[in-house]
Design an enzyme around this catalytic site. Structure first.
Site, short mmCIF file in Angstrom:
data_model
loop_
_atom_site.label_atom_id
_atom_site.label_comp_id
_atom_site.label_asym_id
_atom_site.label_seq_id
_atom_site.Cartn_x
_atom_site.Cartn_y
_atom_site.Cartn_z
N ASN A 95 0.83 -1.19 0.00
CA ASN A 95 0.00 0.00 0.00
C ASN A 95 0.87 1.26 0.00
O ASN A 95 1.96 1.25 -0.53
CB ASN A 95 -0.97 -0.03 1.19
CG ASN A 95 -1.76 -1.31 1.23
OD1 ASN A 95 -2.25 -1.77 0.21
ND2 ASN A 95 -1.88 -1.90 2.39
N HIS A 120 12.92 7.96 15.67
CA HIS A 120 13.37 8.39 17.00
C HIS A 120 12.22 8.39 17.98
O HIS A 120 11.07 8.59 17.60
CB HIS A 120 13.91 9.83 16.96
CG HIS A 120 15.22 9.97 16.29
ND1 HIS A 120 15.33 10.22 14.95
CD2 HIS A 120 16.47 9.91 16.78
CE1 HIS A 120 16.61 10.31 14.63
NE2 HIS A 120 17.33 10.13 15.73
N ARG A 176 3.16 -5.84 23.75
CA ARG A 176 3.53 -6.95 24.64
C ARG A 176 3.60 -8.23 23.81
O ARG A 176 2.89 -8.37 22.80
CB ARG A 176 2.55 -7.08 25.79
CG ARG A 176 1.18 -7.48 25.38
CD ARG A 176 0.17 -7.43 26.53
NE ARG A 176 -1.11 -7.96 26.14
CZ ARG A 176 -1.97 -7.40 25.32
NH1 ARG A 176 -1.68 -6.26 24.75
NH2 ARG A 176 -3.12 -7.97 25.01
#
Length: 191
Positions: A95, A120, A176
């Site tokens: 895309n 960053h 996580r």
């Protein structure tokens, strides 16, 4: 220094080998070559190659040409890739739109979807280092001085601000680990 043609061939071979709807010549080669993500990768490869030309006048000429094509590419695609970031073979962008790639290093078989940011984190200075065979889902963000290991899948809209070991799938904000298995379908698309 890898040749420009070899790098582009590697990226195109990986994309045309896996990402088409119907297995026809037009779908596999023509349509894949004309996708905006492919255009952005080719412009990046040209800029990265031009950066390493030893003869200064040729380097300057190629970089002027690169800046023209990069401006056009960023305007058409909404994709910014820092030409100074070393990215391995088999780089694919699906895309287009709202993609920013500014990592320390990126390995082979790197796959990116729309809305991805790799850059960053201004609170913790530094840029990410990304391993081989990594998939970044739509809208995911990988920020700061962290490391993504090999065979990592980052799910859509995940925010990765901590290092992730090899062979993991991550989801959520903040991300996580939900799996430590490298068998995800997203990782089976190698060269």
């Amino acid at each position: 220094m890898v040749s420009l043609i070899d790098a582009i061939k590697s990226d195109f071979a990986r994309k045309s080998g896996h990402y088409f709807l119907v297995d026809t010549f037009f779908e596999r080669y023509v349509k894949t070559a004309l996708q905006l993500g492919t255009l952005a990768v080719v412009v990046y490869r040209f800029g990265a190659w031009a950066e390493h030309i030893r003869f200064a006048p040729a380097r300057w000429s190629c970089l002027v040409l690169y800046h023209f094509f990069n401006l056009l590419s960023e305007t058409l695609t909404g994709i910014h890739i820092n030409r100074k970031v070393p990215i391995g073979d088999g780089f694919i962008i699906h895309n287009f739109s709202c993609i920013r790639i500014n990592a320390e290093t990126i390995g082979d078989n790197f796959t990116v979807n729309q809305g991805v940011t790799v850059d960053h984190d201004w609170r913790r200075n530094g840029r990410p280092a990304i391993g081989n065979n990594v998939f970044l889902g739509s809208g995911s963000k990988v920020l700061g001085h962290i490391t993504l290991g090999d065979n990592v899948v980052v799910a859509a809209n995940a925010l990765v601000i901590d290092s992730i070991p090899d062979n993991c799938t991550v989801v959520g904000v903040p991300a996580r680990i939900i799996s430590r298995d490298a068998s995800s379908n997203y990782l089976q698309l190698k060269k």
